[in-house]
Design a protein around this motif. Sequence first.
Motif, PDB file in Angstrom:
ATOM      1  N   PHE A  78       0.853  -1.185   0.000  1.00 54.12           N
ATOM      2  CA  PHE A  78       0.000   0.000   0.000  1.00 54.12           C
ATOM      3  C   PHE A  78       0.892   1.239   0.000  1.00 54.12           C
ATOM      4  N   PRO A  79       0.637   2.202  -0.892  1.00 61.18           N
ATOM      5  CA  PRO A  79       1.484   3.401  -0.960  1.00 61.18           C
ATOM      6  C   PRO A  79       1.325   4.270   0.283  1.00 61.18           C
ATOM      7  N   ARG A  80       2.396   4.496   0.993  1.00 61.77           N
ATOM      8  CA  ARG A  80       2.312   5.213   2.259  1.00 61.77           C
ATOM      9  C   ARG A  80       1.857   6.655   2.094  1.00 61.77           C
ATOM     10  N   HIS A  81       2.046   7.218   0.899  1.00 58.54           N
ATOM     11  CA  HIS A  81       1.576   8.592   0.726  1.00 58.54           C
ATOM     12  C   HIS A  81       0.054   8.679   0.699  1.00 58.54           C
ATOM     13  N   GLU A  82      -0.629   7.528   0.625  1.00 58.35           N
ATOM     14  CA  GLU A  82      -2.097   7.531   0.624  1.00 58.35           C
ATOM     15  C   GLU A  82      -2.684   7.347   2.031  1.00 58.35           C
ATOM     16  N   LEU A  83      -1.833   7.197   3.038  1.00 58.43           N
ATOM     17  CA  LEU A  83      -2.350   7.014   4.390  1.00 58.43           C
ATOM     18  C   LEU A  83      -3.272   8.156   4.836  1.00 58.43           C
ATOM     19  N   PRO A  84      -2.966   9.420   4.516  1.00 59.24           N
ATOM     20  CA  PRO A  84      -3.899  10.483   4.914  1.00 59.24           C
ATOM     21  C   PRO A  84      -5.300  10.292   4.335  1.00 59.24           C
ATOM     22  N   ARG A  85      -5.395   9.699   3.153  1.00 64.31           N
ATOM     23  CA  ARG A  85      -6.727   9.477   2.578  1.00 64.31           C
ATOM     24  C   ARG A  85      -7.472   8.370   3.321  1.00 64.31           C
ATOM     25  N   LEU A  86      -6.741   7.408   3.841  1.00 66.56           N
ATOM     26  CA  LEU A  86      -7.404   6.408   4.683  1.00 66.56           C
ATOM     27  C   LEU A  86      -8.021   7.078   5.907  1.00 66.56           C
ATOM     28  N   ARG A  87      -7.303   8.053   6.466  1.00 66.51           N
ATOM     29  CA  ARG A  87      -7.849   8.784   7.607  1.00 66.51           C
ATOM     30  C   ARG A  87      -9.053   9.617   7.176  1.00 66.51           C
ATOM     31  N   ASP A  88      -8.958  10.249   6.018  1.00 71.98           N
ATOM     32  CA  ASP A  88     -10.072  11.069   5.535  1.00 71.98           C
ATOM     33  C   ASP A  88     -11.328  10.228   5.299  1.00 71.98           C
ATOM     34  N   LEU A  89     -11.143   8.983   4.885  1.00 74.66           N
ATOM     35  CA  LEU A  89     -12.270   8.093   4.591  1.00 74.66           C
ATOM     36  C   LEU A  89     -12.578   7.160   5.767  1.00 74.66           C
ATOM     37  N   GLN A  90     -12.234   7.586   6.956  1.00 74.44           N
ATOM     38  CA  GLN A  90     -12.368   6.754   8.150  1.00 74.44           C
ATOM     39  C   GLN A  90     -13.754   6.145   8.299  1.00 74.44           C
ATOM     40  N   ASP A  91     -14.792   6.890   7.933  1.00 73.28           N
ATOM     41  CA  ASP A  91     -16.154   6.397   8.139  1.00 73.28           C
ATOM     42  C   ASP A  91     -16.618   5.453   7.037  1.00 73.28           C
ATOM     43  N   ARG A  92     -15.727   5.143   6.066  1.00 71.53           N
ATOM     44  CA  ARG A  92     -16.146   4.265   4.971  1.00 71.53           C
ATOM     45  C   ARG A  92     -15.158   3.130   4.721  1.00 71.53           C
ATOM     46  N   ILE A  93     -14.388   2.789   5.716  1.00 72.51           N
ATOM     47  CA  ILE A  93     -13.488   1.646   5.616  1.00 72.51           C
ATOM     48  C   ILE A  93     -13.918   0.609   6.646  1.00 72.51           C
ATOM     49  N   LEU A  94     -14.016  -0.635   6.214  1.00 69.37           N
ATOM     50  CA  LEU A  94     -14.581  -1.699   7.030  1.00 69.37           C
ATOM     51  C   LEU A  94     -13.584  -2.842   7.183  1.00 69.37           C
ATOM     52  N   LEU A  95     -13.593  -3.452   8.351  1.00 69.62           N
ATOM     53  CA  LEU A  95     -12.762  -4.626   8.573  1.00 69.62           C
ATOM     54  C   LEU A  95     -13.243  -5.798   7.725  1.00 69.62           C
ATOM     55  N   GLY A  96     -12.296  -6.388   6.985  1.00 69.59           N
ATOM     56  CA  GLY A  96     -12.520  -7.657   6.299  1.00 69.59           C
ATOM     57  C   GLY A  96     -11.260  -8.480   6.459  1.00 69.59           C
ATOM     58  N   THR A  97     -11.401  -9.812   6.464  1.00 70.03           N
ATOM     59  CA  THR A  97     -10.209 -10.638   6.698  1.00 70.03           C
ATOM     60  C   THR A  97     -10.029 -11.800   5.724  1.00 70.03           C
ATOM     61  N   ASP A  98     -11.107 -12.292   5.101  1.00 62.51           N
ATOM     62  CA  ASP A  98     -11.077 -13.523   4.293  1.00 62.51           C
ATOM     63  C   ASP A  98     -11.030 -14.786   5.148  1.00 62.51           C
ATOM     64  N   TYR A  99     -11.231 -14.671   6.458  1.00 61.18           N
ATOM     65  CA  TYR A  99     -11.309 -15.851   7.312  1.00 61.18           C
ATOM     66  C   TYR A  99     -12.323 -16.838   6.727  1.00 61.18           C
ATOM     67  N   PRO A 100     -12.026 -18.133   6.703  1.00 64.11           N
ATOM     68  CA  PRO A 100     -10.866 -18.825   7.245  1.00 64.11           C
ATOM     69  C   PRO A 100      -9.729 -19.000   6.233  1.00 64.11           C
ATOM     70  N   ASN A 101      -9.896 -18.447   5.029  1.00 63.30           N
ATOM     71  CA  ASN A 101      -8.979 -18.756   3.921  1.00 63.30           C
ATOM     72  C   ASN A 101      -7.764 -17.836   3.911  1.00 63.30           C
ATOM     73  N   ILE A 102      -7.093 -17.744   5.062  1.00 63.19           N
ATOM     74  CA  ILE A 102      -5.935 -16.866   5.161  1.00 63.19           C
ATOM     75  C   ILE A 102      -4.702 -17.664   5.580  1.00 63.19           C
ATOM     76  N   PRO A 103      -3.525 -17.242   5.115  1.00 63.12           N
ATOM     77  CA  PRO A 103      -2.296 -17.988   5.386  1.00 63.12           C
ATOM     78  C   PRO A 103      -1.509 -17.462   6.578  1.00 63.12           C
ATOM     79  N   TYR A 104      -2.177 -16.752   7.482  1.00 67.79           N
ATOM     80  CA  TYR A 104      -1.533 -16.176   8.660  1.00 67.79           C
ATOM     81  C   TYR A 104      -2.598 -16.051   9.757  1.00 67.79           C
ATOM     82  N   PRO A 105      -2.200 -15.839  11.006  1.00 73.19           N
ATOM     83  CA  PRO A 105      -3.190 -15.728  12.083  1.00 73.19           C
ATOM     84  C   PRO A 105      -4.106 -14.518  11.908  1.00 73.19           C
ATOM     85  N   TYR A 106      -5.333 -14.658  12.377  1.00 72.13           N
ATOM     86  CA  TYR A 106      -6.318 -13.577  12.318  1.00 72.13           C
ATOM     87  C   TYR A 106      -5.769 -12.313  12.990  1.00 72.13           C
ATOM     88  N   ALA A 107      -5.059 -12.500  14.094  1.00 71.57           N
ATOM     89  CA  ALA A 107      -4.525 -11.344  14.815  1.00 71.57           C
ATOM     90  C   ALA A 107      -3.574 -10.520  13.950  1.00 71.57           C
TER      91      ALA A 107
END
Length: 301
Positions: free
Chosen positions: A238-267
């Motif tokens: 993820f391009p680090r220069h876009e991090l401020p836009r993630l903050r700007d869009l705080q109310d429209r970003i949702l947690l997703g994980t792909d559980y159980p089909n992930i190759p690392y722990p949920y944490a």
Amino acid sequence: MTETERVDEDVRQVTAFWQELGLPGLIDVHTHFMPERVMAKVWQYFDSAGPLTGRPWPILYRMDEAQRLARIRAFGVRAFTAMIYPHKPDMASWLNSWAAGFAARTPDCLHTATFYPEAGATGYVHRAVEEGARIFKAHLQVGGYDPNDPMLDGVWGLLRDSGTPVVIHCGHGPAPGPHTGPGPMGKLLERFPGLPLIIAHLGTPDYTDFLDLAAGDPQVMLDTTMTFTDWSERDAPFPRHELPRLRDLQDRILLGTDYPNIPYPYAHALHSLTRLGLGDDWLRAVCHDNAARILPPGSSA
């Protein structure tokens, strides 16, 4: 570490994450529960490092359905989804029937449905909404279809008018499809402005283009599935220069994980969000509050 100790530590890390934020738990909008024979075929595909994955993909939570449910509940996930998707005609309707039954016997699962460009699609999507479907899944990469196919016009119109969100895998990652990328989605939103879309995987790897789409339409959201993890950062950072836009869009970003089909722990998915450095308010919004707000009445969240 014994298996029991490993499981306990897995649960401890996840629950500590949301407890330290003062949340009542997590809401995960991108998890997969499917008919067992379908899930087995999906796992077989991952095991073969198929062309849509491109590399070995060990599934950490390869357990039977009851065990998968027990684990995600132990994590403190208060609401989750059964992301189903067809790869050919005459498949979506029976997947929807299965998902309706699954939601009926699994009250913490948000009733999920899907569709495919085919005759009758509008009819079975209408039926699913009438029966209580609260969220849909569309997978342009696996399905190989154009979201602007005229056979889907009635579907998009119905979902827009009902305000039912669609989690849509439309990015080129992990491998491009004939109709993936921001272009087809931009065209779709021009034709159906206000369509409540949740862009899966933050549109990996075309993050900037999909952030632009979200910035231009207040009904477009994005989920964090696999994004920011070591797994994804290797090939599609993820391009680090876009991090401020993630903050700007705080109310429209949702947690997703792909559980159980992930190759690392949920944490690890959660800790990958923390290390972005966007703050506790952002984490609370993304991991619970945003989904609690947009889920229709009657959800368990």
